[in-house]
Design a protein around this motif. Sequence first.
Motif, short mmCIF file in Angstrom:
data_model
loop_
_atom_site.label_atom_id
_atom_site.label_comp_id
_atom_site.label_asym_id
_atom_site.label_seq_id
_atom_site.Cartn_x
_atom_site.Cartn_y
_atom_site.Cartn_z
N CYS A 145 -5.57 13.06 13.15
CA CYS A 145 -4.69 12.43 12.17
C CYS A 145 -4.41 13.42 11.05
CB CYS A 145 -5.34 11.16 11.60
SG CYS A 145 -5.65 9.89 12.85
N PRO A 146 -3.18 13.87 10.89
CA PRO A 146 -2.87 14.88 9.88
C PRO A 146 -3.04 14.32 8.48
CG PRO A 146 -0.86 14.00 10.83
CD PRO A 146 -1.99 13.41 11.63
N PRO A 147 -2.92 15.19 7.46
CA PRO A 147 -3.03 14.69 6.09
C PRO A 147 -1.88 13.77 5.73
CG PRO A 147 -2.34 16.98 6.12
CD PRO A 147 -2.73 16.63 7.52
N VAL A 193 0.86 -1.19 0.00
CA VAL A 193 0.00 0.00 0.00
C VAL A 193 0.89 1.24 0.00
CG1 VAL A 193 -1.78 1.26 1.26
CG2 VAL A 193 -1.78 -1.25 1.29
N PRO A 194 0.69 2.17 -0.92
CA PRO A 194 1.53 3.38 -0.95
C PRO A 194 1.49 4.12 0.38
CG PRO A 194 0.22 3.21 -2.95
CD PRO A 194 -0.29 2.15 -2.03
N PHE A 195 2.64 4.56 0.83
CA PHE A 195 2.73 5.26 2.12
C PHE A 195 2.40 6.74 1.98
CE2 PHE A 195 5.33 7.67 5.22
CZ PHE A 195 4.81 7.17 6.40
N ARG A 196 2.81 7.36 0.90
CA ARG A 196 2.63 8.80 0.71
C ARG A 196 1.41 9.07 -0.15
NH1 ARG A 196 7.36 11.61 2.30
NH2 ARG A 196 9.00 10.13 2.89
N GLY A 197 0.81 10.22 0.06
CA GLY A 197 -0.36 10.59 -0.73
C GLY A 197 -1.11 11.73 -0.08
N GLU A 198 -2.25 12.07 -0.66
CA GLU A 198 -3.05 13.19 -0.15
C GLU A 198 -3.55 12.92 1.26
OE1 GLU A 198 -7.14 15.69 -1.32
OE2 GLU A 198 -6.50 13.93 -2.51
N HIS A 199 -3.96 11.68 1.51
CA HIS A 199 -4.45 11.27 2.82
C HIS A 199 -3.57 10.14 3.35
CE1 HIS A 199 -7.99 13.58 1.73
NE2 HIS A 199 -8.23 12.77 0.70
N GLN A 200 -3.55 9.97 4.66
CA GLN A 200 -2.81 8.85 5.23
C GLN A 200 -3.46 7.53 4.84
OE1 GLN A 200 -0.91 8.86 9.18
NE2 GLN A 200 -2.15 10.68 9.61
N ALA A 201 -2.63 6.53 4.59
CA ALA A 201 -3.13 5.18 4.40
C ALA A 201 -3.67 4.65 5.73
CB ALA A 201 -2.02 4.28 3.87
N GLY A 202 -4.51 3.61 5.65
CA GLY A 202 -5.06 3.02 6.86
C GLY A 202 -6.36 3.64 7.31
N GLY A 211 -7.28 17.80 4.90
CA GLY A 211 -6.95 16.51 4.31
C GLY A 211 -6.76 15.41 5.33
N GLY A 212 -6.84 15.77 6.60
CA GLY A 212 -6.73 14.78 7.67
C GLY A 212 -8.10 14.32 8.15
N SER A 213 -8.13 13.69 9.32
CA SER A 213 -9.38 13.20 9.89
C SER A 213 -9.18 13.01 11.39
CB SER A 213 -9.79 11.88 9.24
OG SER A 213 -11.12 11.52 9.61
#
Length: 422
Positions: free
Chosen positions: A406-408, A53-62, A266-268
Amino acid sequence: MTDTNGARVSRRRLFGLAGAGAALAGAGAVAGVAADRALAAPTQAAPAAPAPVPFRGEHQAGITTPAQDRMHFVAFDITTDRREDVIALLRKWTAAAERMTQGREAEENGAVGGAAEAPPADTGEALDLSAAGLTLTIGFGPGLFDGRFGLADRRPPALADLPKFPKDALDPARSGGDLCVQACANDPQVAVHAVRNLARIGFGTVAVRWSQLGFGRTSSTSRSQVTPRNMFGFKDGTNNLKAEDTDALREHVWVRRGDGPDWMAGGSYLVARRIRMHIETWDRETLAGQEAIIGRKKGNGAPLGQVEEFDQVDLHVRGAGGEALIKDDAHIRLASAEALGGVRILRRGYNFTDGSDGLGHLDAGLFFVCFNRDPRTQFVPMQQALSSKDSMMEYVQHNGSALFACPPGVRDGGYWGETLFS
């Protein structure tokens, strides 16, 4: 009877072993034929491991990643007062987390390639294992904004302390935390390895406050997944938001610019609740009683009054005698968007079993995790309704609780929490 490997030996195999001495004379010829056949048979390659699963991106994985089978969740207390120490740790954690989500060691040649006289830089229990879909998600608790690190004015209003809900029995040793990391994977050893190595890297800067293992997901976060079951035996999270529901995720999960400080866009917000289920009491309830409490059929998960699991819930459906099939205190009613003015959350919980309580009762239940855009207007009113009216509350007890921002996602060249500390 058992063999030398502890496996159970059947009566048929027992007689076979007794006659093994008489059969040895022909064993060589039989083995030769078998070997020839094995060599002639085409070799079947092992299935390729899924891509990491890509680690970097607009939103955190998971968060919207299809929920994996296993979880290891950990909350940390920060043990330093130095802002630069926290930033340095987040940089180290980011590098190690990205490597581990790719199926690599926390540090290059960390397990066995370093100096023999020094402790290994990677603990090694994930050697030879694939990434197993590992995702690592970080969150920041209210304690990070207590003034030690110059962040007091950057605390989001939505990161307000959760109220005490009716019937809460919260254990401080299972609640709170300055930081959290959620590790999810399809191999429990991969998830545990990730948390273990992040904790090792953080020694001297953070200390584990509490942690929780989850052995089976209790929600689906993609339409490609079937709905799993909780420890009460019911399908759980049928109406959960899905990764494919991009408009709904934008409305209910992702923080928008203007919702609070820009660093959270972009976080949650992650809410974690450890919910012990009184399994033995539930198991004495009748099937009809269980279904009335939940508001669904236990077999296929259909809402009462409907036929299939994903049939539209009708909170007003009535039986042949005119009685309401979904009671006023049914879980499905109180948790529904219809009853909550349109409120929805993204659930991502796991079953747990942590032995017994010393009285012969299972310490088991649901480690509830959800993501939402603003807990004050989503999780809090939902939990207030459930904790005060839900008939299921007779069978559960909330004994752990935490809230994290949880940050972006991490951008190229960046690190976990960079938007907060920059």
